[in-house]
Design a protein around this motif. Structure first.
Motif, PDB file in Angstrom:
ATOM      1  N   GLN A   1      38.797 -18.806 -11.621  1.00  0.00           N
ATOM      2  CA  GLN A   1      37.477 -18.183 -11.698  1.00  0.00           C
ATOM      3  C   GLN A   1      37.646 -16.678 -11.522  1.00  0.00           C
ATOM      4  O   GLN A   1      38.389 -16.243 -10.641  1.00  0.00           O
ATOM      5  N   THR A   2      36.969 -15.882 -12.344  1.00  0.00           N
ATOM      6  CA  THR A   2      36.906 -14.438 -12.067  1.00  0.00           C
ATOM      7  C   THR A   2      35.478 -13.994 -12.317  1.00  0.00           C
ATOM      8  O   THR A   2      34.832 -14.491 -13.229  1.00  0.00           O
ATOM      9  N   GLU A   3      34.986 -13.088 -11.542  1.00  0.00           N
ATOM     10  CA  GLU A   3      33.644 -12.551 -11.808  1.00  0.00           C
ATOM     11  C   GLU A   3      33.785 -11.088 -12.219  1.00  0.00           C
ATOM     12  O   GLU A   3      34.781 -10.709 -12.800  1.00  0.00           O
TER      13      GLU A   3
ATOM     14  N   HIS B   1      40.999  -9.099 -17.345  1.00  0.00           N
ATOM     15  CA  HIS B   1      41.649 -10.207 -18.051  1.00  0.00           C
ATOM     16  C   HIS B   1      41.347 -10.154 -19.543  1.00  0.00           C
ATOM     17  O   HIS B   1      42.223 -10.332 -20.386  1.00  0.00           O
ATOM     18  N   LYS B   2      40.086  -9.917 -19.852  1.00  0.00           N
ATOM     19  CA  LYS B   2      39.687  -9.925 -21.256  1.00  0.00           C
ATOM     20  C   LYS B   2      40.326  -8.749 -22.012  1.00  0.00           C
ATOM     21  O   LYS B   2      40.740  -8.889 -23.167  1.00  0.00           O
TER      22      LYS B   2
ATOM     23  N   HIS C   1      37.234 -10.236 -14.327  1.00  0.00           N
ATOM     24  CA  HIS C   1      37.078 -10.825 -15.658  1.00  0.00           C
ATOM     25  C   HIS C   1      37.380  -9.801 -16.762  1.00  0.00           C
ATOM     26  O   HIS C   1      38.084 -10.090 -17.739  1.00  0.00           O
TER      27      HIS C   1
END
Ligand SMILES: Cc1ncc(C[n+]2csc(CCOP(=O)(O)OP(=O)(O)O)c2C)c(N)n1
Ligand code: SF4
Ligand SMILES: [Mg+2]
Lengths: 413, 317
Positions: free
Chosen positions: A218-220, A227-228, A224
């Protein structure tokens, strides 16, 4: 050990069978799949290899395409080579997991035999499914015929599994026009094909318990984005790996592939940009027009749909003689210009020549696209070139019955 | 090899600590107890898949992880597929000799909440069971979509208040009966199916061990008391679970090969379901006079189910 498959120097294969032979030669550890027209024969072909000892991996016939891609993700995280095939509705059903597969950086190879998306239900070839995948973070490579479907599938494993890439790869071919059309195909011997692909190298292997790994965290807002961005960079950087793999393949077989194929562009005044099996039609039309009418027509065909080859498309279009370019999209545009038009226009905007750009929607649901129609569109481009401005609507529909449809006028006159 | 000695809870609870205490589950959440029991009941290597839900969002928040073993999450519905196809990969690699340690035993386990198991992941679970993979699926049944704030699932019992099946002036909460997932899984021909409860930790550990040792797809429904959505004090998790098993709201039993039913816990004093319902805020409205008949209906359903389970145990069908 799997049995060797006796192959002739030349085989008569259709695109589906060519793709299934490439999967067999890759000695995949797990195939998780679900049948759908027109890609079913790939899965059936693989089933026949399993039943007759030509592969020694596991063949998991799941209960849906969502299950197929989920199975591919689970199997790939367990450290082996994984592949599947699908089309159209099956592709749409997989969509959630396509994004998860690429986000988890798992080098799954999937043959997509392009077919229209319902509704209305239609089994024929267009590029709706391929376009649906364009933001999914997969590498998307397009084969225009059966030989290419075979060759590029072998390349796909090398590309996706490369340690600098580690991304899933879609191998596209057109439903029926490629998948069901038999032609001469020159295969490699099993041992040579396997040597070219190479052994699978596991990364973050769930079956290596000396180093436990957590997949799919999970990343918020804290992580996130990074990562993207990193995933996007890997996709953009995969261009050089694709070029290298194509170069190696040429050395092995003499067959040359580029991220963008271009034909007769050196002195072109007008050009068509398109994908898939229609490329051969367009090239034939361009040759005829050159011979018959001395019209300087070229054709550009991005073989790599993702990462989109802005660099090479721009190179192909950066021809001082070039005045008008028409991009042909074989997918219902859904309230926009076609995706190919948008991508190619973006690349063309930074050329010196800055040609006039127009868009045709064509071939939806398998509507035929013949040489005469390609020629008509080419001549229309010539009319724009002569007038010095776009003389029609920017977006039009080719081969459509009923009243003419067109949208959006130019202000550049 | 499974651990055979599980005599002492203290020893058992610290055995093989592969699930770290550091996680974001609510204090008093039964999910972590159940997960620990699973991981402590075996020495074998574990590949664990989790569906989206409280367990997943609370135990793998980058850059941290609570899992000291191989773990994967893909989406809300597909942990059964992830685990079963990881198992397929294990088989393939074993055949081809590409496993890092070919001799070490490996078990494949999938965890799902009731939302992912009874509802959205039903098809994926059914497919994996039918295909016969050697894996165990464990449902953490807290009878609601807890992770998203307590919506109804098809595991929510009659009369419970959830945010999408609310109790109000015109409603007594959920109207539909809970889906009988244990029966559905047994009907798949699974070699081992059970409903277990973490307060009965010995039978739970034994059930887990049986499932892990049984070749083929096994399914276990576990009652997982949810302090936040059931509305009880976090210190009372095991007490509430005692009430659940003693009222027979959650009978503890197993079904072997689809027909051999064994009751694993027979309460000495069966308590009235009222005592169970009264312990949680989600059932408070049932005690209004106009809803009394719902409590009667729930009791009747429980009595009938218990009678049926006993008859099946006796008849071996
Ligand atoms: C495809 C999809 N639909 C909906 C959601 C939103 N969602 C995430 S977890 C969840 C509920 C989980 O409930 P359950 O499976 O019972 O697990 P719990 O949190 O109660 O342990 C929902 C609705 C999602 N993540 N993915
Ligand atoms: S909401 Fe319920 S299930 Fe979720 S962590 Fe809290 S107690 Fe556990
Ligand atoms: Mg739940």
């Amino acid at each position: 050990m799997a049995k060797e498959f006796e192959l002739n120097e030349v085989e008569v294969w259709d695109g589906n069978y060519a793709a299934s032979q490439a999967l067999r030669q890759a000695q995949i550890d797990v195939v998780a799949a679900y049948p759908i027209t027109p890609s079913t024969p790939i899965v059936e072909g693989y089933g026949a290899y399993v039943a007759n000892g030509y592969v020694d991996g596991e063949f998991v016939m799941v209960e849906s395409e969502h299950g197929a891609m989920s199975g591919c993700v689970g199997a790939a995280a367990a450290g082996g080579r994984v592949a599947t095939a699908t089309s159209s509705q099956g592709f749409a059903l997989m969509t959630e997991v396509l994004y998860q597969a690429s986000g988890m950086r798992l080098p799954i190879v999937m043959t997509v035999v392009n077919r229209a998306l319902a509704s209305p239900l239609n089994v024929r070839g267009d590029h709706s499914d391929m376009y649906l995948g364009r933001d999914s973070g997969w590498i998307q490579i397009d084969a225009f015929n059966a030989q290419e479907a075979y060759d590029l599938a072998l390349c796909a494993f090398r590309i996706g599994e490369h340690l600098d890439v580690r991304l899933p790869v879609m191998m596209h071919q057109d439903g029926f026009t490629t998948s069901h059309k038999a032609q001469n195909v020159y295969p490699l011997k099993d041992s040579i094909a396997y040597e070219f692909i190479g052994k699978y190298i596991p990364v973050d292997d769930m079956l290596d318990f000396s180093r436990p790994v957590t997949h799919g965290a999970q990343t918020e807002e804290d992580w996130h984005y990074e990562h993207k961005a990193k995933q996007h960079k890997a996709l953009m950087d995969s261009r050089t790996v694709i070029d290298d793999v194509f170069a190696d393949f040429k050395e092995l077989t003499g067959r040359e592939y580029k991220r963008v194929e271009s034909y007769m562009m050196e002195d072109a005044e007008v050009a068509l940009v398109l994908l898939g099996s229609s490329v051969e039609t367009a090239v034939l039309a361009a040759k005829q027009l050159r011979e018959e009418e001395g019209l300087k027509v070229g054709v550009v065909a991005p073989r790599c749909f993702r990462p989109f080859p802005y660099d090479l498309v721009r190179d192909a279009l950066d021809v001082s003689s070039l005045k008008a370019v028409c991009c042909l999209d074989k997918s219902a545009p859904g309230g926009a210009m076609g995706a190919l038009f948008n991508e190619v226009s973006a690349a063309a905007y930074s050329t010196k020549a800055r040609p006039m750009m127009t868009n045709y929607v064509y071939g939806l649901g398998g509507r035929d696209f013949a040489v005469d129609e390609a020629k008509r569109i080419m001549k229309e481009q010539k009319a724009h070139a002569d007038a010095g401005h776009i003389t029609t609507d920017i977006q039009q529909f080719s081969g459509l019955r009923g009243p003419k449809l067109g949208f959006f006028k130019t202000r550049r006159d | 090899m499974a651990i055979t000695s599980i005599k002492n809870l203290k020893e058992f609870s610290t055995n093989n600590d592969r699930f770290e205490g550091a996680h974001l589950l609510c204090p008093g959440c039964a999910h972590s107890m159940i997960v620990r029991e699973l991981m402590n009941c075996t020495d074998d290597n574990l590949v664990i898949a989790s569906n989206t839900g409280c367990l997943e969002v609370s135990t793998a928040v980058y850059p941290y992880t609570s899992w000291d073993t191989s773990w994967i999450h893909i989406g809300f519905e597909n942990a059964a597929t992830a685990a079963s196809c990881a198992e397929a990969m294990y088989k393939a690699r074993k055949k081809k000799g590409t496993l890092p340690d070919a001799d070490a035993p490996v078990k494949f386990v999938a965890f799902g909440g009731d939302g992912s198991t009874y509802d959205i992941g039903f098809q994926w679970l059914s497919g994996a069971m039918e295909r016969g993979h050697d894996f165990t699926y464990i449902c953490l049944d807290n009878e609601n979509y807890a992770n998203t704030g307590g919506q109804r699932s098809s595991a929510t019992p009659v009369g419970a208040h959830t945010s999408t099946a609310q109790a109000g002036s015109h409603s007594y909460g959920k109207k539909q009966k809970k889906k009988d997932m244990v029966a559905i899984m047994a009907a798949h021909g699974a070699p081992y199916v059970a409903q277990l409860a973490p307060n009965k930790w010995k039978s739970m550990a034994k059930g887990f061990q049986k499932a892990l040792e049984t070749e083929g797809p096994c399914f276990i429904n576990t009652v997982s008391a949810c302090t936040t959505e059931w509305k009880f004090d976090p210190k009372d998790t095991i007490h509430i679970t005692d009430l659940a098993t003693d009222s027979l709201m959650f009978p503890v039993y197993e079904i072997i090969d689809g027909h051999e039913l064994n009751i694993l816990y027979r309460p000495k004093n069966i308590i009235k379901v009222e005592d169970y319902l009264g312990s949680q805020g989600r059932y408070r409205h049932l005690f209004k006079p106009q809803n009394k008949h719902i409590i009667e209906r729930i009791q009747k359903d429980i009595d009938e189910k218990w009678a049926l389970l006993q008859r099946r145990e006796e008849a071996r069908i």
